[in-house]
Enzyme design. Structure first.
Site, PDB file in Angstrom:
ATOM      1  N   CYS A   2      34.262 -12.536  -5.489  1.00 11.59           N
ATOM      2  CA  CYS A   2      35.341 -13.612  -4.812  1.00 11.59           C
ATOM      3  C   CYS A   2      34.875 -12.607  -2.978  1.00 11.59           C
ATOM      4  O   CYS A   2      35.012 -11.228  -2.399  1.00 11.59           O
ATOM      5  CB  CYS A   2      37.072 -13.355  -5.300  1.00 11.59           C
ATOM      6  SG  CYS A   2      36.871 -14.244  -6.705  1.00 11.59           S
ATOM      7  N   TRP A  75      34.651 -17.358  -7.099  1.00  9.50           N
ATOM      8  CA  TRP A  75      33.360 -16.380  -8.689  1.00  9.50           C
ATOM      9  C   TRP A  75      35.096 -16.628  -9.586  1.00  9.50           C
ATOM     10  O   TRP A  75      36.145 -15.305  -9.775  1.00  9.50           O
ATOM     11  CB  TRP A  75      33.364 -15.093  -8.948  1.00  9.50           C
ATOM     12  CG  TRP A  75      32.616 -15.182  -9.890  1.00  9.50           C
ATOM     13  CD1 TRP A  75      30.982 -15.464  -9.894  1.00  9.50           C
ATOM     14  CD2 TRP A  75      32.770 -14.721 -11.270  1.00  9.50           C
ATOM     15  NE1 TRP A  75      30.561 -15.237 -11.352  1.00  9.50           N
ATOM     16  CE2 TRP A  75      32.593 -14.706 -11.680  1.00  9.50           C
ATOM     17  CE3 TRP A  75      33.846 -13.946 -11.476  1.00  9.50           C
ATOM     18  CZ2 TRP A  75      31.611 -14.105 -13.312  1.00  9.50           C
ATOM     19  CZ3 TRP A  75      33.598 -13.262 -13.099  1.00  9.50           C
ATOM     20  CH2 TRP A  75      32.991 -13.136 -13.729  1.00  9.50           C
ATOM     21  N   ASN A  99      41.359 -11.460  -4.208  1.00 10.76           N
ATOM     22  CA  ASN A  99      39.549 -10.677  -4.597  1.00 10.76           C
ATOM     23  C   ASN A  99      40.129  -9.764  -5.268  1.00 10.76           C
ATOM     24  O   ASN A  99      40.610  -8.422  -5.484  1.00 10.76           O
ATOM     25  CB  ASN A  99      38.854  -9.977  -3.314  1.00 10.76           C
ATOM     26  CG  ASN A  99      37.727  -9.619  -4.287  1.00 10.76           C
ATOM     27  OD1 ASN A  99      37.159  -9.754  -5.171  1.00 10.76           O
ATOM     28  ND2 ASN A  99      36.888  -8.806  -3.609  1.00 10.76           N
ATOM     29  N   GLY A 100      40.238 -10.227  -6.519  1.00 13.79           N
ATOM     30  CA  GLY A 100      40.693  -9.492  -7.918  1.00 13.79           C
ATOM     31  C   GLY A 100      41.340 -10.147  -9.009  1.00 13.79           C
ATOM     32  O   GLY A 100      40.899 -10.997  -8.943  1.00 13.79           O
ATOM     33  N   GLU A 477      14.376  -4.232 -16.980  1.00 11.91           N
ATOM     34  CA  GLU A 477      14.583  -4.603 -15.434  1.00 11.91           C
ATOM     35  C   GLU A 477      13.605  -5.835 -15.533  1.00 11.91           C
ATOM     36  O   GLU A 477      14.313  -6.783 -14.758  1.00 11.91           O
ATOM     37  CB  GLU A 477      14.091  -3.702 -14.578  1.00 11.91           C
ATOM     38  CG  GLU A 477      14.388  -4.001 -12.961  1.00 11.91           C
ATOM     39  CD  GLU A 477      15.446  -4.523 -12.818  1.00 11.91           C
ATOM     40  OE1 GLU A 477      16.760  -3.882 -13.563  1.00 11.91           O
ATOM     41  OE2 GLU A 477      16.252  -5.035 -11.767  1.00 11.91           O
ATOM     42  N   HIS A 500       9.336  -4.173 -36.702  1.00 10.67           N
ATOM     43  CA  HIS A 500      10.229  -3.563 -37.469  1.00 10.67           C
ATOM     44  C   HIS A 500      11.119  -5.389 -37.479  1.00 10.67           C
ATOM     45  O   HIS A 500      12.162  -5.095 -37.820  1.00 10.67           O
ATOM     46  CB  HIS A 500      10.624  -2.095 -36.588  1.00 10.67           C
ATOM     47  CG  HIS A 500      10.195  -1.773 -37.088  1.00 10.67           C
ATOM     48  ND1 HIS A 500       9.507  -0.800 -38.402  1.00 10.67           N
ATOM     49  CD2 HIS A 500       9.391  -0.453 -36.125  1.00 10.67           C
ATOM     50  CE1 HIS A 500       8.917   0.512 -37.965  1.00 10.67           C
ATOM     51  NE2 HIS A 500       8.470   0.579 -37.170  1.00 10.67           N
TER      52      HIS A 500
END
Ligand code: M6R
Length: 607
Positions: A2, A75, A99-100, A477, A500
């Protein structure tokens, strides 16, 4: 996650807020909204979807004239992305953007409901509007302070009160917040790029502070209303750094910036000699006996390469932890331990909590961070900045390679101090750093090859990256980059481990990207390539030309890329750029939203 912005000035607020939000969309992009205080009173417009949907809505509905406002790009954490769950949230005389995460929102909501208050969304944020409104009579500072006293969790808040139409208020706890200082206009924002087009000067708001912003001034006080004197910060980033600069995507631009960002990160630390590396940041290495690297995502992958380098060169044991695990695993800190937190944003919630945990235990903490003045940078005992500039694409590229470069510098400094490598080897690695930007530049000549490979494989469902030692660390990465932006499932495997279990997944045409940059294990990886090749894999081999014999390997792979050699330690940084290009073009061929992959946000400021 956010992004919040706010504006009070002489201009119309909507364009300023939308522009600011567009620079914060990397923090979340499933819905957006604004609250404008103007000639029609307090008007809230919000919409599910990208910022463009909100802009369309404002255009078609109008009614948003006003020179004061707050905005939000979301978000979703609590409540699906929808118009109703979008911010701002409004109750009584109070409108907020947040935001949070409010961790005790359920409890607060139920007690407010018992008092007869009605909630309209499923969000945690709505309780903040209710709480502030509950405590508000005529003193906004005390209402905000009282509400914050009841909230558990993280927040950066932008607040407008109906009867104080010319001001915005802001406060924070564990989520970033800056106040931009303009000329006849002032701002709030989650991050510098949102204000960079209008001002470079800002205040960092600390926890327990409340800012009152109008066009004429900024007042910061503590929760008791006592004024706090703030130091003006100046952003060094230039505005172009936060623009696409002619590239189709931020990610491509940021990939191409790497020769420059590596130089900016490495050069200032290489002024005289090996002895002088990082000497401004790390004074004494003699007490360092054990290192714990803690980070998330790509930053953690950088840590894996750091471990390879530090253990090999300096013979200091290094453990690498995922921050969300570290903070709850009751870690054992042996004598002489230090903790290194790696974070591009410097705001990642799990990394920040891990830092606090280490500090609480009295362990010396170091932070490798890209954002100056971020929470992790401010709280760590020592900071080593990566000078990668603003990174906007959700998928990190230039910040990751800069983190690896810093870790390599650290490995060299530690090794030199501990005399675990001889002078010649130290000097040869030291000298190799200076040609690293040129080596990266040369990888761009493989762009067409990577485009071709990406187009060949753009319809696949699975892919494997294999390597040994540092190449295995790099593969993590490469795999993450591909997954997050192209949505192709991929895995990084230690080349020797495939048989494996995982080799059962290798069938005709399954792509395998193999990396070889270490001579000692090259033959071993070549054997593993043969194993997958005989089972039908489509093999792309990326190797240091010094490590393999071209004649011998051309038959065992479908595509061969041989890179010019430099110090073996530095080769993963160069290969990383190729893997970034591969992921980028694959995502482009698949029609994905490269800079804003689904479900993701750049800065994960919640657990
Ligand atoms: O800001 P940070 O470096 O702390 O972020 C950590 C991860 O969220 C981040 O590296 C993430 O994995 C990237 N989006 C991957 O490209």
């Amino acid at each position: 996650m956010c992004g919040i912005v706010g504006y009070a000035g002489n201009n119309e607020a909507v364009p300023v807020l939308l522009d600011g939000l567009s620079k914060l969309e990397y923090r979340g992009y499933d819905s957006a909204g604004v609250c404008i205080s103007g000639k029609d009173g307090i008007v809230v417009k919000k919409s599910k979807g990208r910022l463009s949907s909100l802009a369309e809505k404002i255009k078609s509905e109008g009614g948003t004239e006003g020179k004061v406002g707050i905005g939000h790009t979301r978000w979703a954490t609590h409540g699906a992305p929808s118009d109703i769950n979008s911010h701002p949230h409004r109750y009584g005389k109070v409108t907020v953007v947040h935001n949070g995460i409010i961790e005790n929102y359920a409890e607060l909501r139920s007690s407010l409901t018992k008092l007869g208050e009605k909630f309209s969304s499923e969000t945690d944020t709505e309780v903040v509007a209710h709480l502030i409104n509950k405590y508000y009579i005529d003193d906004p500072i005390s209402a905000i302070a009282c509400a914050c006293g009841r909230i558990k969790g993280s927040y950066a808040l932008g607040i407008i009160f109906d009867d104080i139409p010319d001001k915005i208020y802001a406060t924070r706890c564990d989520s970033p917040l800056i106040v931009g200082i303009g000329d006849g206009e002032n701002y709030i924002a989650s991050d510098i790029p949102a204000i960079l087009g209008r001002t470079r000067n800002y205040y960092l708001i600390e926890e327990g502070e409340i800012a009152e912003i109008s066009k004429d001034g900024i007042r910061v006080c503590n929760f008791d209303g006592i004024p706090v004197t703030k130091e003006v910060q100046t952003a060094e980033w230039d505005i172009e750094a936060a623009e696409k600069g002619g590239y189709e995507h931020f990610m491509l631009k940021e990939i191409h910036e790497q020769p420059k960002t590596i130089k900016a990160t490495v050069d200032p630390r290489m002024i005289n000699s090996v002895e002088g590396i990082l000497k401004d940041e790390i004074i004494d290495t003699s007490s360092i006996k054990r290192i714990k690297i803690v980070a998330c995502g790509s930053a953690m992958h950088a840590g894996l390469l750091g471990k390879n380098a530090i253990e090999r060169l300096a013979r200091i044991p290094v453990d690498v932890y995922i921050a969300s695990e570290f903070r709850y695993c009751n870690p054992i800190f042996e004598e002489g331990s230090i903790v290194i937190i790696i974070s591009q944003s410097g705001e990642t919630a799990d990394s920040l909590s891990s830092l606090r945990l280490a500090k609480k235990k009295g362990i010396p903490t170091y932070a490798i961070v890209n954002v100056v003045g971020s929470s992790i940078a401010r709280e760590a005992d020592h900071v080593i900045y990566t000078w990668a500039g603003p990174e906007i694409a959700v998928a990190t590229t230039k910040a990751y390679t800069a983190q690896v470069a810093v870790l390599y510098l650290l490995a060299l400094r530690l090794a030199n101090d501990k005399r675990t490598i001889n002078k010649d080897e130290a000097v040869s690695i030291f000298n190799a750093f200076s040609s690293l930007p040129d080596h990266i530049e040369k990888t761009f000549s493989y762009t067409e090859r990577m485009q071709k490979l990406a187009s060949l494989n753009s319809n696949i469902n699975n892919l494997f990256f294999i390597g040994r030692g540092q190449d295995y660390s790099l593969c993590h990465e490469g795999s993450l980059k591909l997954k997050e932006i192209s949505y192709i499932h991929s895995e990084a495997y230690a080349a020797g481990e495939l048989k494996h279990g995982t080799i059962s997944l290798i069938t005709d045409g399954v792509p395998v990207i193999a990396v070889i940059t270490e001579k000692d294990v090259a033959e071993k990886t070549i054997s593993n390539i043969k194993e997958v090749k005989t089972r039908g894999a489509f093999v792309i081999l990326i190797a240091d030309r010094n490590c393999v014999d071209e004649k011998n390997v051309s038959d065992i792979c479908d595509e061969l890329i041989l890179l010019d050699s430099t110090a073996p330690l530095l080769m993963p940084i160069i290969c990383a750029v190729l893997l970034q290009l591969y992921a980028y073009y694959t995502a482009v061929y698949r029609g994905c939203d490269v800079d804003k992959p689904r479900n993701l946000a750049k800065s994960v400021t919640v657990e």
